[in-house]
Design a protein around this motif. Sequence first.
Motif, PDB file in Angstrom:
ATOM      1  N   HIS A  84       1.078  -1.478  -0.007  1.00 39.67           N
ATOM      2  CA  HIS A  84      -0.271   0.279   0.586  1.00 39.67           C
ATOM      3  C   HIS A  84       0.579   1.435   0.031  1.00 39.67           C
ATOM      4  O   HIS A  84       2.091   1.130   0.255  1.00 39.67           O
ATOM      5  CB  HIS A  84      -0.523  -0.032   1.369  1.00 39.67           C
ATOM      6  CG  HIS A  84      -0.213   0.221   3.049  1.00 39.67           C
ATOM      7  ND1 HIS A  84       0.211   1.502   3.029  1.00 39.67           N
ATOM      8  CD2 HIS A  84       0.241  -1.177   3.217  1.00 39.67           C
ATOM      9  CE1 HIS A  84       1.036   0.980   4.192  1.00 39.67           C
ATOM     10  NE2 HIS A  84       0.668  -0.943   4.522  1.00 39.67           N
ATOM     11  N   ASP A  95       6.675   1.653   6.212  1.00 36.88           N
ATOM     12  CA  ASP A  95       5.388   0.941   5.861  1.00 36.88           C
ATOM     13  C   ASP A  95       4.640   0.969   4.601  1.00 36.88           C
ATOM     14  O   ASP A  95       3.998   1.784   4.386  1.00 36.88           O
ATOM     15  CB  ASP A  95       4.504   1.403   6.997  1.00 36.88           C
ATOM     16  CG  ASP A  95       3.506   0.695   7.407  1.00 36.88           C
ATOM     17  OD1 ASP A  95       3.461  -0.533   6.704  1.00 36.88           O
ATOM     18  OD2 ASP A  95       2.383   1.413   8.261  1.00 36.88           O
ATOM     19  N   GLY A  96       4.503  -0.326   3.911  1.00 38.57           N
ATOM     20  CA  GLY A  96       4.237  -0.135   2.958  1.00 38.57           C
ATOM     21  C   GLY A  96       4.275   0.122   1.462  1.00 38.57           C
ATOM     22  O   GLY A  96       4.651  -0.496   0.280  1.00 38.57           O
ATOM     23  N   GLU A 129      -5.383   0.817   3.330  1.00 39.15           N
ATOM     24  CA  GLU A 129      -4.354   0.238   4.748  1.00 39.15           C
ATOM     25  C   GLU A 129      -4.427   0.211   5.815  1.00 39.15           C
ATOM     26  O   GLU A 129      -5.324   0.121   6.498  1.00 39.15           O
ATOM     27  CB  GLU A 129      -3.161  -0.445   4.225  1.00 39.15           C
ATOM     28  CG  GLU A 129      -2.738  -1.865   4.688  1.00 39.15           C
ATOM     29  CD  GLU A 129      -1.894  -1.584   6.190  1.00 39.15           C
ATOM     30  OE1 GLU A 129      -2.110  -2.643   6.716  1.00 39.15           O
ATOM     31  OE2 GLU A 129      -2.078  -1.031   6.466  1.00 39.15           O
ATOM     32  N   GLU A 130      -4.279   1.671   6.120  1.00 38.42           N
ATOM     33  CA  GLU A 130      -3.299   1.864   7.253  1.00 38.42           C
ATOM     34  C   GLU A 130      -5.217   2.619   8.158  1.00 38.42           C
ATOM     35  O   GLU A 130      -5.161   2.083   9.239  1.00 38.42           O
ATOM     36  CB  GLU A 130      -3.803   3.232   7.039  1.00 38.42           C
ATOM     37  CG  GLU A 130      -1.961   3.246   6.942  1.00 38.42           C
ATOM     38  CD  GLU A 130      -0.692   2.276   7.387  1.00 38.42           C
ATOM     39  OE1 GLU A 130      -1.067   1.711   8.583  1.00 38.42           O
ATOM     40  OE2 GLU A 130       0.459   1.765   7.139  1.00 38.42           O
ATOM     41  N   HIS A 194       6.576  -6.408   3.250  1.00 44.72           N
ATOM     42  CA  HIS A 194       6.815  -5.875   4.256  1.00 44.72           C
ATOM     43  C   HIS A 194       7.320  -5.247   5.436  1.00 44.72           C
ATOM     44  O   HIS A 194       8.288  -6.341   5.711  1.00 44.72           O
ATOM     45  CB  HIS A 194       5.062  -6.087   4.377  1.00 44.72           C
ATOM     46  CG  HIS A 194       4.353  -4.673   4.972  1.00 44.72           C
ATOM     47  ND1 HIS A 194       4.778  -3.823   6.433  1.00 44.72           N
ATOM     48  CD2 HIS A 194       3.996  -3.658   4.842  1.00 44.72           C
ATOM     49  CE1 HIS A 194       4.212  -2.975   6.861  1.00 44.72           C
ATOM     50  NE2 HIS A 194       3.180  -2.762   5.367  1.00 44.72           N
ATOM     51  N   HIS A 360      -2.659  -7.270   7.611  1.00 51.28           N
ATOM     52  CA  HIS A 360      -1.675  -6.516   6.527  1.00 51.28           C
ATOM     53  C   HIS A 360      -2.446  -7.622   4.885  1.00 51.28           C
ATOM     54  O   HIS A 360      -3.677  -8.246   5.666  1.00 51.28           O
ATOM     55  CB  HIS A 360      -0.918  -7.602   5.613  1.00 51.28           C
ATOM     56  CG  HIS A 360       0.405  -7.388   6.763  1.00 51.28           C
ATOM     57  ND1 HIS A 360       0.785  -5.238   6.780  1.00 51.28           N
ATOM     58  CD2 HIS A 360       1.376  -7.962   7.479  1.00 51.28           C
ATOM     59  CE1 HIS A 360       2.139  -5.658   7.903  1.00 51.28           C
ATOM     60  NE2 HIS A 360       1.839  -6.915   8.148  1.00 51.28           N
TER      61      HIS A 360
HETATM   62 ZN   LIG Z   1       1.740  -1.563   6.152  1.00 56.67          ZN
END
Ligand SMILES: [Zn+2]
Length: 420
Positions: A84, A95-96, A129-130, A194, A360
């Motif tokens: 993401h 992150d992503g 996603e978050e 990830h 995830h």
């Molecule tokens: Zn993530």
Amino acid sequence: MAFVSLINADRLWTRLMALAEIGATPAGGVNRQALSDDEIAAWRRVIGWAQEAGLTAATDEAGNLFLTLAGRDRAAPPLLVGSHLDSQPTGGKFDGAAGVMAALEAVVWFIEGGYMPTRDVIVVAWMNEEGSRFAPGMMGSEAFSGARGIEAIRAVRDTSGISVGEALDRLLASLPDLSRKPLGFTAAAYLELHIEQGPLLETAECVIGVVTGIQGKKTFQVVVKGDEGHAGTLPQQARRDAVAAFARMAAALHAEIGAIDAEIKFTVGRVTIEPNAPSVVPSRVTFSIDLRHPDNLVLDAAGAGIEALCHRYAPPCAVAITPLVDAPSNDFDSRLRERIARAAHDQGQPSMAILSAAGHDARHLAKVCPAAMIFIPCRDGASHVEHEWADPGHVAAGASVLAQVLRDLALADQPFAAGA
Ligand SMILES: [Zn+2]
């Protein structure tokens, strides 16, 4: 054994850092929330790199971004690989984003190697996603897998009153040249790299985490209902004090549920008291429970235990328990896990099996196709913070393992045929 990197580590790192400029915060982090102007800018940058390599860009009704390398058989279910591009408001660079950029780098390396995939290979960035702007998250992968309906997703609003539907329409209007894919097409497999977001790989001095699955999670909202009264005049024995009941329940829950075993994670993270006045006996307490465990039997038993304990300790108050999230633990595809471990071994990278403590998008993809994840270490296990950091060598190592697994899947006529 010397490390072997298949991909262009410098290009991957340079692009990852360039992506982190979009939504960059003064403290070195990233604020690039779902469907924001910054996320649209990130889409444009990633689409530019993908088109340069010959990929075509598309989206779907749920605002997922798809970057497709055409394969020999366009009708065969494609391989999906990604993560993401949205972040927490005080999130980090990795992150992503590391997963999307590693996926793109793997595909670009594949093209530069002169390989021709038997089927389409699609780099994907899932929408929201978050879950920080629009809660809860993982909307794109939930819509894709059918776990949540698109109308329910479109109706969710952020704190300023803007709905997902409005933000999605705005995103699509700002990128009118994107072609559309149907929502939820059949995929041959899904891979996601990830950062671990925890300390296990770093502690073990291990570069590649072969993710076995994602630990299960249940959440509840509990409402304790008593009676309001004057703090000076209402006799103690006559009270139905919601805070007193909450205190009994919280103590019992922590003592009994929170101590089930070493793997249980039990959290009461939010409590609201009404009327919340110093001289009024409280009439109502609403609190949250977040419960996680890798073993579904233990998770289910703990969930049932929570309800029983709440009912036991609530009287003389009334209690209502509403389950919100019920996501069992999942096992990622053993064939893909084996391929990841083998690729790490081939490339001279130490690997270990690891359970994901965080959720995830791959959780939802695993319901509709073989899916697996690769973890790489992040410094001090820190994530969802602006100082989140991954070593450039670890990012490259993870992308290189991803590239090998993806190449082997993409060159096979049947990715999971015996001996393939
Ligand atoms: Zn993530």
